[in-house]
Enzyme design. Structure first.
Site, mmCIF file in Angstrom:
data_model
loop_
_atom_site.group_PDB
_atom_site.id
_atom_site.type_symbol
_atom_site.label_atom_id
_atom_site.label_comp_id
_atom_site.label_asym_id
_atom_site.label_seq_id
_atom_site.Cartn_x
_atom_site.Cartn_y
_atom_site.Cartn_z
ATOM 1 N N ASP A 217 -6.043 17.710 65.408
ATOM 2 C CA ASP A 217 -7.459 18.076 65.548
ATOM 3 C C ASP A 217 -7.552 19.592 65.743
ATOM 4 O OD1 ASP A 217 -10.187 16.779 67.480
ATOM 5 O OD2 ASP A 217 -9.808 18.865 67.072
ATOM 6 N N ASP A 312 -12.486 17.141 61.300
ATOM 7 C CA ASP A 312 -11.454 18.045 61.812
ATOM 8 C C ASP A 312 -10.325 17.291 62.495
ATOM 9 O OD1 ASP A 312 -12.756 17.229 64.166
ATOM 10 O OD2 ASP A 312 -12.206 19.076 65.177
ATOM 11 N N GLU A 313 -10.193 16.016 62.197
ATOM 12 C CA GLU A 313 -9.325 15.199 63.029
ATOM 13 C C GLU A 313 -8.754 14.046 62.215
ATOM 14 O OE1 GLU A 313 -11.598 14.191 66.407
ATOM 15 O OE2 GLU A 313 -10.047 12.971 67.323
HETATM 16 N N1 LIG Z 1 -21.784 16.330 70.328
HETATM 17 C C1 LIG Z 1 -21.077 16.921 69.348
HETATM 18 C C2 LIG Z 1 -19.674 16.852 69.320
HETATM 19 C C3 LIG Z 1 -18.986 17.478 68.292
HETATM 20 N N2 LIG Z 1 -19.655 18.142 67.316
HETATM 21 C C4 LIG Z 1 -18.947 18.838 66.219
HETATM 22 C C5 LIG Z 1 -18.618 20.247 66.611
HETATM 23 C C6 LIG Z 1 -17.164 20.209 66.921
HETATM 24 O O1 LIG Z 1 -16.550 21.440 66.678
HETATM 25 C C7 LIG Z 1 -16.666 19.148 66.001
HETATM 26 C C8 LIG Z 1 -15.405 18.494 66.488
HETATM 27 O O2 LIG Z 1 -15.647 17.843 67.698
HETATM 28 P P1 LIG Z 1 -14.566 17.768 68.845
HETATM 29 O O3 LIG Z 1 -14.950 16.652 69.734
HETATM 30 O O4 LIG Z 1 -13.209 17.726 68.252
HETATM 31 O O5 LIG Z 1 -14.760 19.085 69.701
HETATM 32 P P2 LIG Z 1 -14.263 20.556 69.387
HETATM 33 O O6 LIG Z 1 -13.473 20.622 68.155
HETATM 34 O O7 LIG Z 1 -15.449 21.446 69.441
HETATM 35 O O8 LIG Z 1 -13.376 20.887 70.637
HETATM 36 P P3 LIG Z 1 -11.977 20.275 71.021
HETATM 37 O O9 LIG Z 1 -11.587 19.299 69.949
HETATM 38 O O10 LIG Z 1 -11.041 21.415 71.059
HETATM 39 O O11 LIG Z 1 -12.146 19.633 72.339
HETATM 40 O O12 LIG Z 1 -17.723 18.208 65.914
HETATM 41 C C9 LIG Z 1 -21.027 18.175 67.356
HETATM 42 O O13 LIG Z 1 -21.616 18.755 66.473
HETATM 43 N N3 LIG Z 1 -21.715 17.584 68.368
#
Ligand SMILES: Nc1ccn([C@H]2C[C@H](O)[C@@H](COP(=O)(O)OP(=O)(O)OP(=O)(O)O)O2)c(=O)n1
Length: 747
Positions: A217, A312-313
């Site tokens: 991720d 992204d995962e």
């Molecule tokens: N309530 C949310 C949760 C996530 N996303 C989007 C933005 C994030 O960048 C992406 C990926 O979500 P992740 O849960 O993987 O969170 P991040 O990548 O931002 O942080 P991390 O994975 O490092 O905890 O999905 C969003 O739009 N709204």
DNA sequence: AGATGAGCGAAG
DNA sequence: CATCGCTTCGCTCATCT
């Protein structure tokens, strides 16, 4: 859940009109969920007090009676945003506003010359970061000469529509083009289908245990992308959002998280926690590019299996690869390649099952790799918040907190039965498995055939009258239709968002849906075409009986027919519904269209037509064979001519006639069985059954579901009919022609 | 006993 | 000015058959 707690929750998540409490990060294990909320509110209050906002500058506000949120909270909000509290109404200083939920008649008069507002005014002012027009939050409708409430609402909607017009022809597409959640959802579906295709190409290998699963991720994905060309901001607290106070934070970096900022939080709230937070913009194209790189790199590894989790995962089964290479090294190399090609960091969790891989990923962030094993996991996970366990969100974490469980190791304290009783069988079992570090290790089980297709829009929906509601509904149905072409829908669930009775007319989130009552209804749609679907949906939406101006959103979800497991049950066609078929055998009527239509025949022609022509089934069934044949061959012309010229015959004696149905039968063998039973049941085919058969074949064909199945079915009918009456043979010929015409290119 | 529908929750 | 609060799946409970 306690009803009051439930209410608070609705408040918070579905549009929380207070949006004071966010998030769910810390549960202290103190008493009830409900009380949790109160404590969080107080915490929030203290934090808010440190801000120096001047929203309520020069406002001297009197709080009257019981309010929601409480006096304490309102007071905090007002004072911390530059206002003051008026303690006595009759005092020296004149109150500029009175906040009240409900007023007695007496107070109504007493307050007649004040600006009397609902508590939501205070809350919304804070959320939007400015003093809002109090007249939209009147607690006394008639306190000052004013427009009729309905006219006021109309006025508000007219103004809002100037800015955001949900009836504009391109509204839906332009909305979705900007919606991050739509982006995430559609990307996931795309990737899932790509991975499934890929899976088809992979050799079916044996599955030796244990497996090696990678969960990979990107770190704070959207922010990482936004920072690519702004490296100097890297150490600042950053978020990606549209920027306004009531806009959502899609993603925030780790620096911002130190302040308590979280994904999904509103900017106004986040700014209270972290005044220096910087908002950057979305870049959907770049997300797609990075995602493509990620998946390409994964596929290039030639793993045993890939399952898309998100844009992204991904989950990757690398068991075979790891017979040669060390898993951790493999993960590190993957990370570096992705970093080199995209410029952003990814983290990887490595473990023998899906749960542990996810937890390892959590430990690996940011920019790392962590391997977990059954034996190392319990210790490493001990202090993980239960909130971080997959499938444990805000609500379940809250209930766990009531049981004294806030982190992983606490799970030991509660019995399996307690967990199951309090949280349900499924979650209880899952938690016990988690505690034992047990989980599935087969990531291929995670991507299943799609079971539903849906579309939902709950932003900017502001409609004046039934006509506009129908127009909007129609537009959304078209959007749904455009996503469904080659699938085989069986039912449609319509989800209706209506402004909650006590929610303010103007939503705290700009053009949002606010707090809503959500209800849903399901209808059968087998055989409907677009027009039929539209009519159905519009009717159904009307049946919610919502004042048009209170409509705040609409969701449409098609359940697709299960083509894998045959059932005993049958597909019910929507308009040949039971009323006319089985439950009142005395008056079996078929509703027929008044005129010929272009395009494929579908059942939609039979429903919701203003001028339906009814023909008794017996009329048909008593006709000589020769005429029946003509009818079958030229059904459309026939239908126009018949009804007026023939009076309805009296109902025939009640027979044991059972309508034929192909419902739910999906296997070739099953369909043939139904066909055989049908042919055995009567000397010649019933008209109703002919209709059903025709519609079923058409449906198979037109929906692309399985046109070879349609042809095969008709050929089988033809084959069998050779031993039967001429009527059966004729039906087979007509159907074969019908199918043949469909295969030929349209002239 | 299985199917279905309403509603909730989770995820990202 | 704002703002883009989607979409799919799993589960529970009630109801129907
Ligand atoms: N309530 C949310 C949760 C996530 N996303 C989007 C933005 C994030 O960048 C992406 C990926 O979500 P992740 O849960 O993987 O969170 P991040 O990548 O931002 O942080 P991390 O994975 O490092 O905890 O999905 C969003 O739009 N709204």
């Amino acid at each position: 859940m306690h009803p009051a707690a439930k209410r608070l929750h609705d408040h918070e998540v579905s549009g929380d009109e207070t949006n004071i409490e966010y998030g769910a990060s810390e549960f202290g294990g103190f008493g009830q969920y409900f009380r949790n909320k109160q404590i969080k509110l107080d915490t929030q209050l203290r934090e808010a007090n440190q801000c120096r906002s001047q929203i309520f500058k020069d406002c001297h506000i009197y709080l009257n009676g019981r309010t929601e949120p409480s006096h304490t909270i309102l007071k905090g909000l007002i004072v911390s945003n530059g206002g003051s509290i008026c303690a006595f109404l009759g005092g020296k200083t004149y109150a500029t506003h009175i906040v009240a939920e409900h007023l007695t008649k007496r107070k109504n008069n007493q307050f007649a010359n004040y600006k009397v507002v609902k508590p939501a005014w205070v809350v919304n002012c804070v959320n939007q970061g400015k003093l809002l027009d109090w007249t939209n939050y009147r607690a006394i409708e008639s306190s000052l000469p004013t427009l009729d409430p309905k006219e006021t609402q109309e006025q508000i909607i007219l103004e809002e529509r100037e800015k955001v017009n949900c009836l504009a022809p391109d509204y839906i597409s332009s909305y979705y083009a900007r919606s991050r959640l739509h982006f995430l959802s559609t990307k996931k579906a795309e990737l899932r289908s790509k991975c499934q295709q890929l899976a088809g190409q992979l050799p079916v290998a044996e599955r030796p245990s244990p497996r090696t699963i990678l969960h990979i991720d990107f770190d704070s994905f959207f922010v990482a992308v936004a920072l690519k060309d702004k490296p100097d901001l890297k150490d600042q607290p950053i978020c990606v959002s549209w920027g306004g106070p009531s806009s959502d934070i899609a993603s925030c970096n780790y620096k911002a998280r130190e302040f308590g900022v979280q994904n999904g939080m509103w900017v106004s709230r986040a700014l209270q926690l972290c005044p220096k937070l910087v908002c950057l913009s979305y870049n959907f194209d770049e997300y797609t590019r990075c995602s493509d790189v990620l998946y390409q790199e994964i596929v290039d590894l030639r793993p045993d299996y890939v399952t898309a989790v998100s844009v992204d995962e991904a989950l990757v089964d690398v068991t075979s690869l790891c017979s040669k290479t060390d898993a951790s090294q493999l993960a590190q190399e993957l990370r570096s390649r992705i970093k080199a090609k995209t410029g952003i960091e990814a983290s990887v969790g490595v473990a023998p099952n899906i749960f542990l891989a996810k937890m390892a990923l959590r430990l690996a962030k940011p920019a790392g790799v962590v391997c977990l094993t059954q034996s190392s996991a319990p210790q490493r996970l001990a202090n993980c918040s239960v909130r971080d366990l997959p499938g444990i969100g805000y609500h379940i974490a809250a209930k766990l907190a009531d049981l004294g469980v806030t982190n992983y190791s606490h799970l030991k304290r509660v019995t399996e039965n307690t967990l199951k009783n309090q949280l349900g069988n499924a979650v209880g079992t899952k938690l016990v498995d988690y505690l034992n570090c047990q989980d599935s290790d087969d990531i291929s089980l995670m991507d299943q055939v799609q079971k539903s297709v849906g579309v939902e829009l709950c932003w900017g929906v502001r409609l004046l009258n039934d006509n506009e509601v129908a127009q909007f509904t129609s537009n959304l149905t078209e959007e749904l239709w455009s996503r469904v072409q080659s699938l085989y829908p069986e039912t449609l669930t319509i989800k209706f968002y209506r402004r909650a009775a006590d929610a303010p007319f103007v939503t705290p989130k700009y053009m949002g849906c606010g707090r809503c009552d959500v209800t849903s209804k399901t209808r059968r749609v087998v055989g409907l075409d677009l027009e039929g679907l539209k009519t159905l949906v519009i009717q159904c939406v009307q049946s919610f009986a919502c004042p048009p101006m209170d409509m705040r959103g609409l969701g449409l979800q098609l359940r697709l027919m299960d083509t894998t497991t045959p059932t005993h049950h049958a597909i019910k066609f929507p308009q040949l519904e039971t009323a006319s078929r089985s439950t009142s055998p005395n008056k079996p009527k078929i509703q027929l269209p008044p005129s010929r239509r272009r395009g494929p025949t579908t059942l939609s022609q039979f429903v919701n037509q203003p001028d339906k022509v009814e023909v008794d089934m017996e009329v048909f069934d008593n006709l000589p064979s020769q005429i029946k044949r003509e009818i079958m061959a030229h059904e459309d012309e026939f239908l126009v001519k018949v009804p007026s010229s023939r009076s309805r015959s009296e109902p025939a004696a009640v027979t044991t006639y059972e309508p034929v149905s192909f419902r739910g039968v999906t296997s070739e063998a099953g369909l043939r069985q139904v066909l055989r039973d049908w042919m055995r049941s009567a000397e010649s085919p019933h008209y109703e059954d002919v209709c059903e058969f025709r519609d079923f074949v058409d449906y198979l064909f037109d929906s692309d579901w399985n046109w070879t199945k349609a042809i095969s079915l008709v050929n089988y009918l033809n084959h069998c009919s050779l031993n039967l009456s001429q009527d059966w043979q004729y039906l087979a010929k007509v159907m074969q022609e019908r199918v043949a015409q469909k295969i030929l290119p349209i002239n």
